[in-house]
Structures are given as C-alpha cells and as structure tokens.
Design an enzyme around this catalytic site. Sequence first.
Site, PDB file in Angstrom:
ATOM      1  N   GLU A  79       0.823  -1.201   0.000  1.00 24.70           N
ATOM      2  CA  GLU A  79       0.000   0.000   0.000  1.00 24.70           C
ATOM      3  C   GLU A  79       0.865   1.263   0.000  1.00 24.70           C
ATOM      4  O   GLU A  79       0.523   2.246  -0.643  1.00 24.70           O
ATOM      5  CB  GLU A  79      -0.866  -0.037   1.266  1.00 24.70           C
ATOM      6  CG  GLU A  79      -2.257   0.524   1.079  1.00 24.70           C
ATOM      7  CD  GLU A  79      -3.138   0.123   2.258  1.00 24.70           C
ATOM      8  OE1 GLU A  79      -3.163  -1.079   2.609  1.00 24.70           O
ATOM      9  OE2 GLU A  79      -3.777   1.005   2.827  1.00 24.70           O
ATOM     10  N   ASP A  80       1.956   1.245   0.729  1.00 26.01           N
ATOM     11  CA  ASP A  80       2.693   2.486   0.993  1.00 26.01           C
ATOM     12  C   ASP A  80       4.050   2.608   0.323  1.00 26.01           C
ATOM     13  O   ASP A  80       4.721   3.628   0.473  1.00 26.01           O
ATOM     14  CB  ASP A  80       2.909   2.644   2.512  1.00 26.01           C
ATOM     15  CG  ASP A  80       1.592   2.739   3.270  1.00 26.01           C
ATOM     16  OD1 ASP A  80       0.574   3.041   2.618  1.00 26.01           O
ATOM     17  OD2 ASP A  80       1.586   2.501   4.489  1.00 26.01           O
TER      18      ASP A  80
END
Length: 479
Positions: A77-78
């Site tokens: 996600e990051d």
Amino acid sequence: MNNLTVNDLLSKVAEYNIEGLEMVKKAYYYAEELHKGQKRQSGEDYITHPLNVAYTLAEMYADTDTLCAALLHDTLEDTKITKEQIAIDFNDDVANLVDGVTKISRMNFATKQEQNLANTRKIITSITNDVRIIIIKLADRLHNMRTLQFKSEFKQKENAKETLLLYVPLADRLGMHIIKSELEDLSLKYYNSDAYQRVRDIRMKIDEDTKQCREEMLQTINKVLTDANIPHELKIRTKNIYGIYKRLEQGQKLSDIHDLLALKILVDNVAKCYPTLGLVHEEYFPVNNRFKDYIANPKTNLYSSLHTTVFGAEGRLVQIQIRTFEKEKIASYGLTAFWNINKGNARNIMQENLKNKYQFFESLVEIDQTFANNQEFVEHIQQELLSQRVYVYTNKGEIMELPSGSTAIDLAYKIHTDIGNKMVGATVNDKLVECGHTLHNKDRVKIITDEQSSGPNIGWLDIVKTTKAKRQIKAYVKK
Ligand code: MN
C-alpha cells in the site's frame, strides 16, 4: 511494548522457531528499507508499526510466513514494491498474505462508501481462504488502537466504532479473548471517553476494595489443592472496563455482576477439573444455578472450562473458572492456540480447524455465495454473524449458534436441509410450539418432522433470520 527493537522480536521468535529466524530477520530489514523516510503520526519511524504487529503475532507463536507478512504488511500500500517481487524475494504464501491485508485501491470505485464495503468484504471473506490474513489484521488493528492518541478526534471515533462493529466480534468468533478485551477497552476509551474514565475509576476502586478478599481466596484455594495433591496455577482478574461498562448500561448493579472477579484454577488434565470443583464448593457455597460445564459442552468459539459462582471471602460473589493449561491457551488465543509450527503447514491446519470446529464458518460461506452485492453482503454478515446471537441446545444436547431473533425453522435448516423441508412443528423445553416460534438462549429444542409434510410454507420467508433458511425455502418453493 514501548520502544520495541528488532532484537526483541528475534528473541521472541527464537523461543519457539529457531528455523524461521533468518527469514524473519530478512523481512524486517527488507521492510525497513522500503519504508525508509516514512514516519508515523507519532513521529516514530514507520517500521515501528509492522515491528509491533509482528511481535504481537510472535507472542501467539505465529509461523514464519505470517511473521514475514506482518513485517511487510503495509509495503504494497505504501511503497513501490509489488506482490510479484515479494513472491520472488520470499515466497507465494508471504506474497498472498501481504496482498490479503492490503486494501483494494481507490481507483476501482466511484465512491469512498463503495470502496469501504468492498474492503470490508475482502477482510471478512479472507477467512475462507486463509484465516491468517484476519489474524494479521487483528494484530494490525490492535497496534493502531494502542497508538490512536496521535490521530485526529474524528479518526479516533471512526476507528473505535469500526473496531467495535467489526474487529471485536471477529476476535470473539475466533475465540481470541486477550485481543478482544484489549480492543474493547481501547475502543471505549476513544468512542466514549467520559464513560471510559468513569468505569476505569470504578474498576480501580474495585481492585482496592477486593484486595483482602482476593488474597484470602488465593491462599485458601492454594492450600486446599496442595493438600489434595492437585498441581495447579491460580490467577485472579477483574472484569475488563468494557465488560463492566456493558453490564452497568444494562442496568445491573456492581454487586450483582457475578463475574466481576474471576478466579482461574489451571490444572494438568480434565480428570482433575471435577475434583477441584468439589473442593472449591466444600470451601465456598455455590450460588444456585450458576454452574456451567463448558468442558462437556464447549462454547461455539471452543471456549472450554468449568464455571461456578461462589459466595467468596467477605461474602463477595466470585466466579471460579476451572480448566486445563491446554484449554487456557484456547481461552486466551482461540484458533491461534492450534498454531503449532512443529506440526508443519500452519495454513492448512488452521483452515481445517476453522471449517470443522467453528459454526460461523458455514454461515459465512453461505452469505458470501448468496450475495454478489457488497452492501447486502456486509449487512447480512453484520446481522447474522457480528451482532447478538442466541445459543440453543438440540435434543441431543449439542449447542447451536444462531442470530438473535431466529426461529425454530432457522434451527431446522441449520441442522439439515431435509429437516427444514419436512418440519411440521417443534418442542421448546418440552412444550409444543409452532414452526415460527422465536428461540431464546438455553432453549432445548426438538424439531418435529413428518415424511408426509407438504414442504415449507412460503410465509416462512418473512419470519426466518438466516440466509441458509431463506435460500433453502426459496429453492424448495421454486421446485
Ligand atoms: Mn498497518
């Protein structure tokens, strides 16, 4: 744990999983590199978060893949890494676990609401594929709740509410009591901080007031069991803040909460549980109707123990819980108590246990197959699996879990489709009732069937609560 370091994690893992140590270490430095420069709102380096999540899981003796996935859980996600690359650098299982805990990206949805529903569905249905995903999610949520003070008030309330509606019931269905009760208290703290502080003070006062009582009982029971040659361990706990809050909300008085204090007696094996109960009752009078044998008849989340409430020291009501060390592990960690890296393939073992031993699993699959629409899916999961339930006994003494408000028809279909289709009535606690009779906790239910029955009545569709009953009735009527 504050200021946790990678060495704390590695020494925890070394306690039970020397073979996995190198891979866990690799995952830590891999994730640290990927998150480099990213900070949490607390100002700490981002890696402290996955590190804490992995540590919580190591405390539950998680397998190597799960620990690696926990360390990598926010990288998709990051950061720029891909699932494919994780599969190459680790393995497919780790990649799938990380992918499983990753939110579906915003781009696929018109609205935030739609995205949330799809993500909730993704989290819940992961149970059917690999329950370790939800276990990582629970550890993730726990650390986020522990560090919620750094978020905005709006976020705090939103997270607390979601935790109470989704994660607490999931932890409960899986029997993960330790995580469940900490999540409950943290949620209340942010959701209703006035109530939280009020009850926390009450609880502190209880601890003070009952000090004498607790010490006296621990001493007495220790002596009685030692004299009887029963090796044991004793623990006493005060009910958690949320638990007390709930009872007070329901209008109970503090002095009426029969498990405000619970004294746990842990012994080696089941054969020692019953004599222990007898010895306790010789020492302290039991409160009538408060004895429960969850060893003969475990709860649907596999909790298994003897319960009795006694008039303890100073005349205080004290719940006594008697169980084996093994059952204590299940009472604390639930499904993950079966997590045993020595037995090999953790995923398959947990999925097997889940499928065979936990009743909610079948309903979850049923609801997933019935509703393509995410909103309908989430609503039904909430009604049937996550909110209030009712527990009844079949005429064979088997405990059955149903959504609150369920009827004898729902039970019939839960037992078997044929029983539902041939049902003509029921007896509840030996009294004859109509098929649509609403069931209550502890009801003893016998379904009456008739081979000549003309099948389910279409009107039943309006009164049944479970997706299974509805679907089977519709299927029959169509025929
Ligand atoms: Mn996270």
